[in-house]
Design a protein around this motif. Sequence first.
Motif, PDB file in Angstrom:
ATOM      1  N   ILE A  12       0.861  -1.180   0.000  1.00 27.40           N
ATOM      2  CA  ILE A  12       0.000   0.000   0.000  1.00 27.40           C
ATOM      3  C   ILE A  12       0.899   1.231   0.000  1.00 27.40           C
ATOM      4  O   ILE A  12       1.769   1.370   0.858  1.00 27.40           O
ATOM      5  N   PRO A  13       0.771   2.128  -0.967  1.00 27.94           N
ATOM      6  CA  PRO A  13       1.668   3.294  -1.059  1.00 27.94           C
ATOM      7  C   PRO A  13       1.738   4.068   0.256  1.00 27.94           C
ATOM      8  O   PRO A  13       0.713   4.339   0.880  1.00 27.94           O
ATOM      9  N   LYS A  14       2.939   4.388   0.673  1.00 28.17           N
ATOM     10  CA  LYS A  14       3.138   5.115   1.929  1.00 28.17           C
ATOM     11  C   LYS A  14       2.451   6.481   1.878  1.00 28.17           C
ATOM     12  O   LYS A  14       2.587   7.220   0.913  1.00 28.17           O
ATOM     13  N   GLY A  15       1.742   6.782   2.914  1.00 28.07           N
ATOM     14  CA  GLY A  15       1.047   8.061   3.014  1.00 28.07           C
ATOM     15  C   GLY A  15      -0.253   8.152   2.247  1.00 28.07           C
ATOM     16  O   GLY A  15      -0.960   9.162   2.342  1.00 28.07           O
ATOM     17  N   SER A  16      -0.599   7.097   1.507  1.00 31.63           N
ATOM     18  CA  SER A  16      -1.798   7.170   0.663  1.00 31.63           C
ATOM     19  C   SER A  16      -3.088   7.194   1.480  1.00 31.63           C
ATOM     20  O   SER A  16      -4.101   7.751   1.041  1.00 31.63           O
ATOM     21  N   LEU A  17      -3.072   6.622   2.668  1.00 33.21           N
ATOM     22  CA  LEU A  17      -4.292   6.562   3.464  1.00 33.21           C
ATOM     23  C   LEU A  17      -4.628   7.892   4.136  1.00 33.21           C
ATOM     24  O   LEU A  17      -5.736   8.075   4.632  1.00 33.21           O
ATOM     25  N   SER A  18      -3.657   8.802   4.173  1.00 33.07           N
ATOM     26  CA  SER A  18      -3.917  10.101   4.813  1.00 33.07           C
ATOM     27  C   SER A  18      -4.183  11.203   3.788  1.00 33.07           C
ATOM     28  O   SER A  18      -4.181  12.389   4.131  1.00 33.07           O
ATOM     29  N   GLU A  19      -4.427  10.810   2.542  1.00 37.61           N
ATOM     30  CA  GLU A  19      -4.761  11.807   1.527  1.00 37.61           C
ATOM     31  C   GLU A  19      -6.134  12.412   1.837  1.00 37.61           C
ATOM     32  O   GLU A  19      -7.077  11.701   2.180  1.00 37.61           O
ATOM     33  N   THR A  20      -6.219  13.728   1.730  1.00 33.41           N
ATOM     34  CA  THR A  20      -7.445  14.444   2.083  1.00 33.41           C
ATOM     35  C   THR A  20      -8.277  14.749   0.845  1.00 33.41           C
ATOM     36  O   THR A  20      -7.750  15.181  -0.175  1.00 33.41           O
ATOM     37  N   ARG A  21      -9.549  14.528   0.956  1.00 37.97           N
ATOM     38  CA  ARG A  21     -10.462  14.800  -0.152  1.00 37.97           C
ATOM     39  C   ARG A  21     -10.876  16.270  -0.133  1.00 37.97           C
ATOM     40  O   ARG A  21     -11.143  16.852   0.921  1.00 37.97           O
ATOM     41  N   SER A  22     -10.922  16.896  -1.320  1.00 29.79           N
ATOM     42  CA  SER A  22     -11.415  18.272  -1.408  1.00 29.79           C
ATOM     43  C   SER A  22     -12.926  18.260  -1.179  1.00 29.79           C
ATOM     44  O   SER A  22     -13.624  17.301  -1.499  1.00 29.79           O
ATOM     45  N   MET A  23     -13.433  19.356  -0.611  1.00 26.89           N
ATOM     46  CA  MET A  23     -14.847  19.415  -0.260  1.00 26.89           C
ATOM     47  C   MET A  23     -15.312  20.857  -0.280  1.00 26.89           C
ATOM     48  O   MET A  23     -14.596  21.759   0.182  1.00 26.89           O
ATOM     49  N   GLY A  24     -16.479  21.105  -0.814  1.00 19.09           N
ATOM     50  CA  GLY A  24     -17.014  22.452  -0.895  1.00 19.09           C
ATOM     51  C   GLY A  24     -17.239  23.070   0.475  1.00 19.09           C
ATOM     52  O   GLY A  24     -17.518  22.368   1.453  1.00 19.09           O
ATOM     53  N   ILE A  25     -17.126  24.385   0.550  1.00 22.06           N
ATOM     54  CA  ILE A  25     -17.278  25.091   1.819  1.00 22.06           C
ATOM     55  C   ILE A  25     -18.648  24.851   2.442  1.00 22.06           C
ATOM     56  O   ILE A  25     -18.761  24.593   3.646  1.00 22.06           O
ATOM     57  N   MET A  26     -19.707  24.926   1.656  1.00 21.09           N
ATOM     58  CA  MET A  26     -21.052  24.767   2.210  1.00 21.09           C
ATOM     59  C   MET A  26     -21.267  23.363   2.750  1.00 21.09           C
ATOM     60  O   MET A  26     -21.937  23.185   3.782  1.00 21.09           O
ATOM     61  N   ASP A  27     -20.698  22.360   2.078  1.00 18.70           N
ATOM     62  CA  ASP A  27     -20.798  20.993   2.586  1.00 18.70           C
ATOM     63  C   ASP A  27     -20.053  20.863   3.910  1.00 18.70           C
ATOM     64  O   ASP A  27     -20.517  20.197   4.840  1.00 18.70           O
ATOM     65  N   GLN A  28     -18.883  21.504   4.005  1.00 19.03           N
ATOM     66  CA  GLN A  28     -18.128  21.478   5.256  1.00 19.03           C
ATOM     67  C   GLN A  28     -18.909  22.146   6.374  1.00 19.03           C
ATOM     68  O   GLN A  28     -18.932  21.659   7.514  1.00 19.03           O
TER      69      GLN A  28
ATOM     70  N   LEU B 183     -26.294  12.837   4.472  1.00 21.00           N
ATOM     71  CA  LEU B 183     -25.447  13.250   5.595  1.00 21.00           C
ATOM     72  C   LEU B 183     -24.255  12.322   5.782  1.00 21.00           C
ATOM     73  O   LEU B 183     -23.123  12.792   5.960  1.00 21.00           O
ATOM     74  N   LEU B 184     -24.484  11.020   5.764  1.00 22.86           N
ATOM     75  CA  LEU B 184     -23.385  10.076   5.963  1.00 22.86           C
ATOM     76  C   LEU B 184     -22.326  10.237   4.881  1.00 22.86           C
ATOM     77  O   LEU B 184     -21.119  10.204   5.159  1.00 22.86           O
ATOM     78  N   GLN B 185     -22.776  10.411   3.647  1.00 21.15           N
ATOM     79  CA  GLN B 185     -21.823  10.603   2.548  1.00 21.15           C
ATOM     80  C   GLN B 185     -20.970  11.847   2.791  1.00 21.15           C
ATOM     81  O   GLN B 185     -19.745  11.833   2.561  1.00 21.15           O
ATOM     82  N   MET B 186     -21.578  12.896   3.293  1.00 20.07           N
ATOM     83  CA  MET B 186     -20.836  14.120   3.575  1.00 20.07           C
ATOM     84  C   MET B 186     -19.876  13.916   4.746  1.00 20.07           C
ATOM     85  O   MET B 186     -18.770  14.469   4.757  1.00 20.07           O
TER      86      MET B 186
END
Length: 362
Positions: A41-57, A118-121
């Motif tokens: 499993i590529p090192k550091g790959s599990l901590s990659e952060t997904r981009s997300m819209g401000i309103m969803d956040q 909600l769960l998906q978000m």
Amino acid sequence: MAVWKVLDTKDIPVRCRDLPAVERKVIYQKVTKSYKTTLDIPKGSLSETRSMGIMDQVFVALFYACILAIPLSFVPALTLSGLFLPRNYTIGLAAFYAILMLVPVAKDRRKEWIEGRLLQMMYHYSSYKVVWTSSVESHAKTPAIGSGGPHGVFPLGAVMSIPAMNEFMNINFVGGMASVVFSTPGLRSIGSIGGIDVGKKSVQRAIVKEGKTVGIVSDGISGCFAAANGTDEYLAIEDKKGISKMALRLGLNIAVVHWFGNSVCLEPKVDGFGMLKALSRALKMSIFFFTGRFYLPIPTRDPIVMCIGESIVLSGKKVENPSKEQVDEVHKLVVEAHKKLFDDMKGAYGGKYASKELVICS
């Protein structure tokens, strides 16, 4: 030969939740990646952060504020109101909290959570990923008991693992939650995601009579305070052997789970004398303060990864009254499995976890 599988929720199409269950399963299989060993499993790959819209956040942050800030404000708000405001205000505030405590909440809405937005978000907010060894799949239809950790300030990883186990791995899974959760304003709403009382009778009923696998956050209240110990990862299960004893009594396999990222998304604020910890144990509820994103009671966006290791397979024979030696032997296996899983996966998560050690404490 067993392989390791990784499912990143960012690879699941947004409208997947609107499809029939059978079609969703096909999509999950397509986006799941397989690796021969954890080293692949590529090192550091599990901590990659997904981009997300401000309103969803903002939407997710407001939800977390409701379930985490309301319990945090309960005692201070009533105290300050009683000291500085007219009695009618205090009575009104007390009535408001009473309503939040007493209004009926649906007990099991796993299907609605899985198919809801909600769960998906929540998954996207925490860049949620699931990692498991394929050998676990051979036990998927057999009721088992799970030992998971760390608890941290709030077991967000555990909460999201309930629908994940049901949906992604097709396991009839519920999560054990402290009884106080189901009567705490704000927090009690999270029980509908598939939570049951973590009491022995409730857990045994779910396993024996209902054929469910039950996951338990094994370090419980102690895990809230262990998160404040230092820079390593702490799992407070040194003297917690209840899972091992129940597994022997019911002839169950033990699933071992670690939630990377869970202990760092909220920071506990505790006293250095252990007074809050002692009080929490006496009342069987966590009493402390904490901060998160922007110093608010909202989790940071540290990626959370549920890693499921090799199951501890017992004989399958029930031991009605296991001896202390038998319980200690199984508990030793549980501790060793937690350590191995952490050491095997911390490189793949990388970042702040790459140099951490898993410390087993009480």
